[in-house]
Design an enzyme around this catalytic site. Structure first.
Site, PDB file in Angstrom:
ATOM      1  N   GLU A 117      13.828  12.126  16.468  1.00 31.56           N
ATOM      2  CA  GLU A 117      15.030  11.337  16.184  1.00 31.56           C
ATOM      3  C   GLU A 117      14.635   9.991  15.595  1.00 31.56           C
ATOM      4  OE1 GLU A 117      17.630  10.999  19.592  1.00 31.56           O
ATOM      5  OE2 GLU A 117      19.185  10.002  18.411  1.00 31.56           O
ATOM      6  N   ASN A 135      26.030  16.690  17.774  1.00 30.09           N
ATOM      7  CA  ASN A 135      25.133  16.601  18.935  1.00 30.09           C
ATOM      8  C   ASN A 135      25.908  15.980  20.096  1.00 30.09           C
ATOM      9  OD1 ASN A 135      22.393  16.090  20.354  1.00 30.09           O
ATOM     10  ND2 ASN A 135      23.322  14.055  20.276  1.00 30.09           N
ATOM     11  N   GLU A 136      25.772  16.558  21.262  1.00 30.69           N
ATOM     12  CA  GLU A 136      26.440  16.041  22.459  1.00 30.69           C
ATOM     13  C   GLU A 136      27.862  15.593  22.119  1.00 30.69           C
ATOM     14  OE1 GLU A 136      23.815  13.363  24.683  1.00 30.69           O
ATOM     15  OE2 GLU A 136      22.490  15.041  25.114  1.00 30.69           O
ATOM     16  N   TYR A 143      17.812  17.133  31.038  1.00 36.99           N
ATOM     17  CA  TYR A 143      16.642  16.275  31.239  1.00 36.99           C
ATOM     18  C   TYR A 143      16.241  16.259  32.707  1.00 36.99           C
ATOM     19  CZ  TYR A 143      16.942  14.453  26.493  1.00 36.99           C
ATOM     20  OH  TYR A 143      16.936  14.340  25.129  1.00 36.99           O
ATOM     21  N   GLU A 149      17.407  20.012  23.757  1.00 32.23           N
ATOM     22  CA  GLU A 149      16.825  18.783  24.314  1.00 32.23           C
ATOM     23  C   GLU A 149      16.445  19.057  25.762  1.00 32.23           C
ATOM     24  OE1 GLU A 149      18.863  15.015  23.685  1.00 32.23           O
ATOM     25  OE2 GLU A 149      19.511  15.679  21.703  1.00 32.23           O
ATOM     26  N   GLN A 185      10.879  13.920  23.190  1.00 26.91           N
ATOM     27  CA  GLN A 185      10.817  14.057  21.738  1.00 26.91           C
ATOM     28  C   GLN A 185       9.355  14.068  21.317  1.00 26.91           C
ATOM     29  OE1 GLN A 185      13.342  11.338  19.556  1.00 26.91           O
ATOM     30  NE2 GLN A 185      15.092  11.722  20.881  1.00 26.91           N
TER      31      GLN A 185
HETATM   32  O1  AHR Z   1      16.735  12.199  23.342  1.00 22.17           O
HETATM   33  C1  AHR Z   1      17.411  10.993  23.500  1.00 22.17           C
HETATM   34  C2  AHR Z   1      18.917  11.174  23.531  1.00 22.17           C
HETATM   35  O2  AHR Z   1      19.288  11.933  24.645  1.00 22.17           O
HETATM   36  C3  AHR Z   1      19.507  11.937  22.365  1.00 22.17           C
HETATM   37  O3  AHR Z   1      19.718  11.127  21.262  1.00 22.17           O
HETATM   38  C4  AHR Z   1      20.793  12.430  22.916  1.00 22.17           C
HETATM   39  O4  AHR Z   1      21.221  13.621  22.331  1.00 22.17           O
HETATM   40  C5  AHR Z   1      20.515  12.588  24.403  1.00 22.17           C
HETATM   41  O5  AHR Z   1      21.490  12.018  25.187  1.00 22.17           O
END
Ligand code: AHR
Length: 512
Positions: free
Chosen positions: A43, A192-193, A261, A316, A365
């Site tokens: 990103e 995205n999201e 995450y 992600e 990332q």
């Molecule tokens: O990876 C960092 C951020 O986490 C991304 O930009 C977003 O999609 C997520 O919330």
């Protein structure tokens, strides 16, 4: 008598819980592990692109090709990166691709509102990214702007990148900007999201918006088709997946995404290196939750798509901690320890085992951001423990998944328990079998018995990643503190294999 019986029972229970046994069903493979499970995500955030991949066209200090660091490309080639998602993330829904093509001195700048309000000068745009993917040998996965863009803008991006020469003003523009042939981008994310930074939409609203955008994204030939990915749920938002599966016409999408995450608490994430065992335990709880998330999202998909034609793409995933002291809080720069190796190994095992539905995953990332495989500092570059796990596991790419039954001892902390051992296995095109094993217990070695059904092997070799403390990491001063080494603690006797997994270690075995 009663006491004796009870003690015998308890002893039996303890003995059972302390044993690890795995059955390898070597003749029961049916699905292959899509190599894109080993995908990555880049990103415009902190120093992922600028300083990480790209150091500027006129840089004479760091060896580069058109501004792209060659040390990084070299390391990523060894990883066999199959697919790379770009330009975000949250950034994607603010990104206007037209600002990032053409002569660099004419490209307008913008504010990167999600990541520190820094100036984005658009010097790294579509041409730079797609050429870099070619250099890397990775497929591009473009994340389209649905949150603040237009259907026209996204449809034009498809044409600019992928349609045949001379077919539209967009393809003329591509030629004018120096690219003679189309890149042919297959993977496209529509936002995205969308439930958050991508527009704060409700699920049914996004489903409508998705249909509108998807309508104008056209294939470039009858055989090479776009692969469209709907912005997916966060964690256990099953309503989101259910709505998409119900509302999106089958012909308009190929996959739905999922983000998860391994974070302790969004308000109090804890340090990346100097963490406590309690913090480690919670991180691993979050990481192992991926099994339940993938299972439950897949079960919803099964209702609407029993033949599994649509994929679940975890675009992600990874560990998320406090940034390193003294660094910009919006740049998400964190060190990477053996804890991250455990997250990587455990999650990759989960994705492998669910390869009937999970067809791609993108670690967040790739460089200098969150659970990165590479960290850079000026001309220096280091490989993290996560890099080494991804490299060790890449033997599973495109191999036939062999189902395992795993009975694991518990890793116990206070009153809480987690399974200490997780694993996955596959047979590659040469007929070689690989088993990847992770012991997340930071205090105990685990001995594992693997019973093989349906095959016989003559030899076993392997590699191991371990370190004496789970907080250990590779630094710019000591870049090779944690590297994989040959593993010699596996014994093969007939159809029985015994292995010893040291505390917090990752082992990949090769059976022939
Ligand atoms: O990876 C960092 C951020 O986490 C991304 O930009 C977003 O999609 C997520 O919330």
């Amino acid at each position: 008598m009663k006491t004796l019986f009870l003690s015998a029972f308890l002893l039996g229970a303890i003995a059972t819980s302390a044993q690890n046994s795995i059955t390898l069903n070597a003749d029961k493979g049916k699905d292959s592990i899509n190599r894109n499970i080993y995908g990555h995500f880049a990103e415009h955030l902190g120093h992922c692109i600028y300083g990480g991949f790209y150091v500027g066209d006129n840089n004479t200090k760091i060896p580069n090709k058109d501004g792209v660091r060659l040390d990084v490309i070299d390391a990523l080639k060894k990883l066999k990166v199959p697919v790379l998602r770009w330009p975000g993330g949250c950034f994607a829904d603010t990104y206007h691709w037209r600002d990032g093509v053409g002569p660099k001195d004419k490209r307008p700048s913008m504010l990167n509102i999600w990541w520190g309000n820094v100036k984005e000068d658009n010097s790294f745009g579509s041409n730079e990214f797609l050429n870099m993917c070619e250099l890397l040998g990775a497929e591009p996965y473009l994340s389209g702007n649905v949150g603040s863009g237009t259907p026209q803008e996204l449809s034009d991006w498809v044409k600019y990148t992928s349609h045949p020469n001379g077919s539209s003003p967009m393809t003329d523009l591509r030629e004018q900007f120096g690219r003679k042939t189309p890149w042919r981008v297959k993977f496209w994310g529509l936002g995205n999201e969308a439930w958050g930074c991508g527009g704060n939409m409700k699920a049914d609203w996004y489903a409508n918006v998705y249909r509108q955008y998807a309508t104008f994204m056209t294939n470039w030939s009858n055989t090479d088709r776009l692969y469209r990915i709907a912005s997916g749920a966060s964690d256990a938002d099953y309503h989101w997946t259910e709505t998409l599966m119900k509302e999106l016409p089958a012909a308009m999408y190929d996959a739905v995404a999922l983000h998860h995450y391994s974070v302790i608490d969004w308000g109090k994430k804890g340090p990346a290196t100097n963490f406590t065992e309690q913090q480690y335990f919670i991180t691993m709880q979050r990481a192992l939750l991926m099994e339940e998330l993938v299972t439950k999202h897949s079960a919803i998909m099964d209702k609407y798509d029993p033949q599994k034609k649509k994929a679940l793409i975890v675009d992600e995933w990874g560990g998320w901690y406090d940034v390193e002291p003294g660094t910009n809080g919006a740049f998400l720069f964190q060190q990477n320890t053996m804890r991250d190796a455990m997250i990587a190994g455990a999650n990759l095992n989960i994705f492998n085992n669910h390869c009937d539905r999970v067809k791609m995953a993108n670690l967040a990332q790739i460089i200098n951001v969150l659970q990165a495989v590479i960290l850079t500092k000026e001309e220096k570059m280091i490989l993290t423990p996560t890099y080494h796990v991804m490299e060790m596991f890449n033997v599973h790419q495109d191999a036939l998944m062999l189902p395992l039954t795993v009975i694991s001892a518990n890793y116990i902390l206070g009153k809480d328990t987690l399974k200490a051992v997780n694993a996955s296995a596959s047979k590659d095109k040469m007929g070689v079998t690989h088993i990847s094993l992770v012991n997340i217990d930071p205090n105990k070695q685990q001995e594992v018995t693997i019973n093989v059904n349906g095959a016989s092997y003559k030899s076993v070799t392997g590699r191991i990643l371990k370190s004496d403390k789970m907080q250990n990491f590779n630094s710019f001063e000591n870049p090779n503190k944690i590297v994989p080494v040959a593993y010699t603690d596996a014994k093969l006797e007939g159809n029985k294999l015994t292995v010893k997994l040291p505390a917090t270690s990752v082992v990949v075995l090769e059976l022939k």
